[in-house]
Design an enzyme around this catalytic site. Structure first.
Site, PDB file in Angstrom:
ATOM      1  N   SER A 108       4.171   9.616  -6.229  1.00  0.00           N
ATOM      2  CA  SER A 108       3.587   9.026  -5.030  1.00  0.00           C
ATOM      3  C   SER A 108       3.720  10.054  -3.923  1.00  0.00           C
ATOM      4  O   SER A 108       4.816  10.304  -3.417  1.00  0.00           O
ATOM      5  CB  SER A 108       4.315   7.733  -4.647  1.00  0.00           C
ATOM      6  N   LYS A 182      -2.506   4.484  -3.950  1.00  0.00           N
ATOM      7  CA  LYS A 182      -1.092   4.168  -4.159  1.00  0.00           C
ATOM      8  C   LYS A 182      -0.423   3.721  -2.861  1.00  0.00           C
ATOM      9  O   LYS A 182       0.407   2.807  -2.855  1.00  0.00           O
ATOM     10  CB  LYS A 182      -0.352   5.370  -4.742  1.00  0.00           C
ATOM     11  N   LYS A 250       9.316   6.295   2.188  1.00  0.00           N
ATOM     12  CA  LYS A 250       8.378   7.424   2.132  1.00  0.00           C
ATOM     13  C   LYS A 250       6.935   6.944   2.001  1.00  0.00           C
ATOM     14  O   LYS A 250       6.050   7.351   2.761  1.00  0.00           O
ATOM     15  CB  LYS A 250       8.740   8.329   0.951  1.00  0.00           C
TER      16      LYS A 250
END
Length: 308
Positions: A108, A182, A250
């Site tokens: 990711s 994502k 994140k």
């Protein structure tokens, strides 16, 4: 035998490289070995590579070493900075990958970095696909991951025999589109985890049996894949990670943080995702950043003085 794009991919001929053998990466790589592919792997901590070596994988000395031995290289690492170093660094994948070879980044990561890697790969007559995944450790173990692919459509189709070993791939568009998908996926997952956490804490404070509560609502509109994957774990305080909570910080940050140089029309205001990021940041602040994302319930419990 080298089989770069567009030579058809087969277990007998196509050489596979794999970098990143954590909880997710090891399971994904195992499916490729089980399908008959020969793997060359790299791990910063070589001891983590032992299970794959026992299945026949060869341990390389560096990302460049993996590249010289592979036609297709998958990466599954922690952060965009790791991706940049492993792919674009002086001893990275692109320094050793032969023309026609392909990099598939399942980390990711940031859409802008995916586009940068795509352009760098094309400059060396190679290919790059951003293909982050969703489904956690269970999806990786069972070969049922959702895979979001960005880049050249023909290359994604060429790679389909490999993706099919790990789950279901969907082509999302040009380079960076897989990563954008994502991020949107993580906004949904984070919101679901928050709702499930708050619902469970409310149910407990109301005197309900939490397991009975989950069983009662799972067949209705409140039911979700997040509930199926993580509900029982949350009840049992099983916070072992499929993905670290710090990775949710994140991922959500890539969606909500406005950075200098971004065009105004591409700035999206996401107040719910921003709040969700702060709560996951609370996990990190509590020293729980390496727990699974389902551990978010611990933050809601602390706020309400519930549990231990």
């Amino acid at each position: 035998m080298e089989t770069p794009y567009p030579t058809p991919i087969t277990p007998a001929q196509t050489r596979i490289g794999w970098i990143g053998v954590g909880v997710m990466g090891a399971s994904m790589a195992t499916h490729l070995i089980s399908a008959g592919y020969t793997l060359t792997i790299y791990a910063r901590n070589p001891s983590k590579a032992l299970p794959l070596q026992s299945l026949g994988a060869f341990l390389a000395d560096s990302p460049r070493d993996v590249a010289t031995r592979s036609d297709v290289i998958f990466t599954m690492v922690g952060h965009p900075s790791d991706v940049r170093s492993i792919v674009l660094g002086p001893n990275g994948i692109l320094s050793g990958l032969n023309p026609g070879g392909a990099i598939v980044d399942t980390t990711s990561s940031h859409p802008a970095l995916a586009r940068e890697i795509f352009n760098a790969a094309r400059g060396r007559d190679c290919w790059a696909i951003d293909a982050p995944v969703s489904g956690g450790d269970i999806g990786a173990r069972d070969g049922k991951l959702a895979i979001f692919a960005g880049g050249d459509h023909g290359v994604v189709e060429w790679l389909r025999p490999l993706f099919d070993c790990m789950g279901k791939v969907t082509y999302m568009g040009k380079a960076g589109s897989g990563q954008s998908c994502k991020i949107a996926n993580q906004i949904l997952v984070g919101s679901n985890l928050l709702g499930l956490s708050e619902g469970m804490v409310f149910a407990e404070r109301a005197g309900l049996d939490v397991r009975q509560f989950v069983d009662a609502v799972r067949a209705g509109a409140a039911g979700s894949m997040v509930m199926e994957l993580f509900g029982e774990r949350m009840i049992g305080k099983d916070f072992r990670p499929g993905g670290f909570a710090e990775y949710m910080v994140k991922d959500l940050g890539m969606g909500v943080d406005v950075v200098e140089g971004v065009e105004d029309e591409k700035v999206v205001v996401l107040p719910g995702a921003a709040q969700c990021k702060q709560l996951f940041s609370g996990m990190v602040a509590n020293g729980d950043g390496h727990l699974g994302g389902q551990g978010l319930i611990s933050v809601i419990q602390r706020i309400n003085g519930v549990g231990s």
